[in-house]
Design an enzyme around this catalytic site. Structure first.
Site, short mmCIF file in Angstrom:
data_model
loop_
_atom_site.label_atom_id
_atom_site.label_comp_id
_atom_site.label_asym_id
_atom_site.label_seq_id
_atom_site.Cartn_x
_atom_site.Cartn_y
_atom_site.Cartn_z
N ASP A 158 -44.11 -32.56 -2.22
CA ASP A 158 -42.84 -31.93 -1.72
C ASP A 158 -41.95 -31.25 -3.00
OD1 ASP A 158 -40.76 -31.33 0.16
OD2 ASP A 158 -40.97 -33.48 1.08
N GLU A 191 -43.15 -26.34 -0.54
CA GLU A 191 -41.67 -26.01 -1.29
C GLU A 191 -40.95 -25.17 -0.52
OE1 GLU A 191 -42.67 -22.40 -1.80
OE2 GLU A 191 -41.17 -22.79 -3.63
N TRP A 192 -41.39 -25.20 0.93
CA TRP A 192 -40.74 -24.45 1.88
C TRP A 192 -40.52 -22.96 1.83
CZ3 TRP A 192 -36.81 -28.01 -1.02
CH2 TRP A 192 -37.20 -29.15 -0.77
N GLY A 193 -41.25 -22.27 1.18
CA GLY A 193 -41.37 -20.82 0.72
C GLY A 193 -40.11 -20.30 -0.09
N ASP A 214 -37.98 -27.21 7.31
CA ASP A 214 -38.58 -28.05 8.33
C ASP A 214 -38.57 -27.49 9.68
OD1 ASP A 214 -38.88 -29.42 6.09
OD2 ASP A 214 -38.01 -31.48 6.77
#
Ligand code: GLA
Length: 404
Positions: A158, A191-193, A214
Site C-alpha cells: 500500500d 498506490e491508487w494511481g 478504493d
C-alpha cells in the site's frame, strides 16, 4: 579470404546468439518471472472484514474457497489485508498480532497451502499501513526474507504514510527485496494511481497496480472520505477511470480496478452481475471480497460463472476497450486468443433500453457471419451478421462472445 569472411561472420553470429541467450536467461531467472500470466484470482479480507482479521477467519475462508467451488473456478490466493501486524521486535522483525494469529503466520500459510491454495499478505511502502500498523519502510529486505520463510506467495503493498517517497523507486525496491528472498511472490502495487503506475509498474516488476482510489460497495459515483480527501468509487466511476488504460495491461502486468464487492450487500444482484462482467472484460484481477461462508446461491453463481471467468483469464491477456458509448449505453469488447470477441452491452440508465454492438465496432467486417453465445444464460444465440442487439435492463449487462 572468402573462408575468413565466412568464419568471422559465423563467429559474430555465434557471439550474438550467446549474448541473447544469456540476456534472456537472466531475465527468466528472477523468481518473479512468469508470475500472473493471467489476472490473479483469489479472496481478500479487506472489503468485508477490514481490521477484523484472525487465523480462524482466514482458515475458515480458505476451507470455503475449496468447498464452495471457488477453487475449481480458478480462485487460488487467500490474502490477508491490513491489521495482521502489530509491532516490530527488538531486531526489527515484523510481529503478527499474537491474539488473533496465535500460531503465527507460517501456520496460516501452511494451512492455506495444504488446501492447494496460495497465501497473500499486505504491507505498506511507508512507515505505517493505512490502518496505522507498522509499514515496510526501511525493512524491505528483512520483511521479504520473513515473508518467504512464512511461504507468502502474494504481497499487496500500500501507499499510506509515504511522505516524500518516490513511488517508482519504492516499488522497485520491494520487488528487488522479494526477488532476493528467492521465492516467487506476486507484487500488487496499491498506490491508487497517484503517480500513474501503469507507466512504470511493469518495468519495476509489479504484477498488478491499482489505478484508482478504493472501491465502495456502490453502483456509481465518487464520495469523499471522512477526512475530506478524495475518494471512494462506485463501479461505474472505476470503469470510467480504467477505460483509457487498456494498452498497459498484458500477461504478468495488469491494471487493477480494485477487489470485488460482489455479495457485500450494497448493490442488487443485477448490479453485482454487471460489476463481475465488467471486471472480466477489463482483464481485472478477480479478488472476491465477501464472506464466502454464507453466500446466497445467486452470489456464488456470479463468482463462479466459468464462461465469464474464461473471458477474464483468456491467455491473450488483452484488457477490453469501451468501443461505443451513447449516453448511458455502452459497448465494451475484449479480443480473445482464438480471434473471437467477448462483448458486454451495458445500460447505466434507469430504464430498459436496446443496446447494439456493430461488427465494425468489434473490428470485424459487417458482412461477417459470427456465432453469438450468451455467457449468463449459457445459451447459443445462433449465427448473426452485422450487429448484435439486445434489450438490457437498468444497471444490467448482456454479455456474449462473438465468434467468426
Ligand atoms: C487502502 C487500500 C485498501 C486497503 C486499506 C487497508 O485504503 O487501498 O485496499 O488495503 O488501505 O488499510
Amino acid at each position: 579470404m572468402q573462408t575468413g569472411r565466412v568464419v568471422s561472420t559465423t563467429f559474430i553470429f555465434a557471439c550474438l546468439l550467446l549474448f541473447i541467450t544469456v540476456l534472456s536467461a537472466q531475465e527468466n531467472s528472477v523468481p518473479s518471472a512468469n508470475l500472473a500470466l493471467t489476472p490473479p484470482m483469489g479472496w481478500n479480507s479487506w472489503n468485508k472484514f477490514a481490521c477484523n482479521v484472525s487465523e480462524d477467519l482466514i482458515k475458515g475462508m480458505a476451507d470455503t474457497v475449496v468447498k464452495s467451488g471457488m477453487k475449481d473456478a480458478g480462485y487460488v490466493y487467500v490474502n490477508i489485508d491490513d491489521c495482521w501486524q502489530v509491532s516490530r521486535d527488538a531486531n526489527g522483525n515484523i510481529v503478527a498480532d499474537p491474539q488473533h494469529f496465535p500460531h503465527g503466520m507460517k501456520a496460516v500459510g501452511d494451512y492455506i497451502h495444504s488446501l492447494g491454495l496460495k497465501f497473500g499478505v499486505y504491507s505498506d511502502a511507508g512507515s505505517k499501513t493505512c490502518a496505522g500498523r507498522p509499514g515496510g519502510l526501511g525493512h524491505e529486505y528483512q520483511d521479504a526474507i520473513q515473508y518467504a520463510a512464512w511461504g507468502v506467495d502474494y504481497l499487496k503493498y500500500d501507499w499510506c504514510n509515504t511522505t516524500t517517497q518516490d513511488a517508482k523507486a519504492s516499488y522497485a525496491n520491494i520487488r528487488a527485496a522479494l526477488d532476493a528472498s528467492g521465492r516467487p511472490i506476486v507484487l500488487s502495487i496499491c498506490e491508487w494511481g497517484k503517480s500513474q503506475p501503469w507507466l512504470w509498474g511493469k518495468e519495476v516488476g509489479g504484477n498488478l497496480w491499482r489505478a484508482t482510489g478504493d472501491i465502495n460497495d456502490r453502483w456509481g459515483g465518487q464520495e469523499k472520505w471522512k477526512d475530506g480527501s478524495c475518494c471512494s468509487n462506485g463501479v461505474t466511476a472505476i470503469i470510467d477511470q480504467e477505460a483509457p488504460l487498456y494498452s498497459y495491461a498484458g500477461p504478468g502486468h495488469w491494471n487493477d480496478p480494485d477487489m470485488l464487492e460482489v455479495g457485500n450487500g450494497g448493490m442488487t444482484d443485477v448490479e453485482y452481475r454487471s460489476h463481475f462482467s465488467l471486471w472480466a472484460i477489463l482483464a481485472a484481477p478477480l479478488i472476491a471480497g465477501n464472506d464466502l461462508r454464507n453466500m446466497r446461491p445467486e452470489i456464488s453463481d456470479i463468482l463462479t460463472n466459468k464462461e465469464v471467468i474464461a473471458v477474464d483469464q483468456d491467455a491473450l491477456g488483452r484488457q477490453g476497450e469501451r468501443v461505443a458509448k451513447n449516453g448511458d449505453l455502452e459497448v465494451w469488447a475484449k479480443q480473445l486468443k482464438d480471434g473471437s470477441r467477448a462483448v458486454v452491452l451495458l445500460n447505466r440508465g434507469a430504464a430498459e433500453q436496446q443496446v447494439s454492438a456493430s461488427w465494425q465496432d468489434l473490428g470485424y467486417p459487417n458482412s461477417l457471419s459470427a456465432s453469438v453465445r450468451d455467457l449468463w444464460q449459457h445459451k447459443d444465440l445462433g449465427q448473426v451478421t452485422g450487429k448484435f442487439s439486445a434489450a438490457v435492463a437498468s444497471h444490467s449487462v448482456v454479455m456474449v462472445t462473438v465468434k467468426p
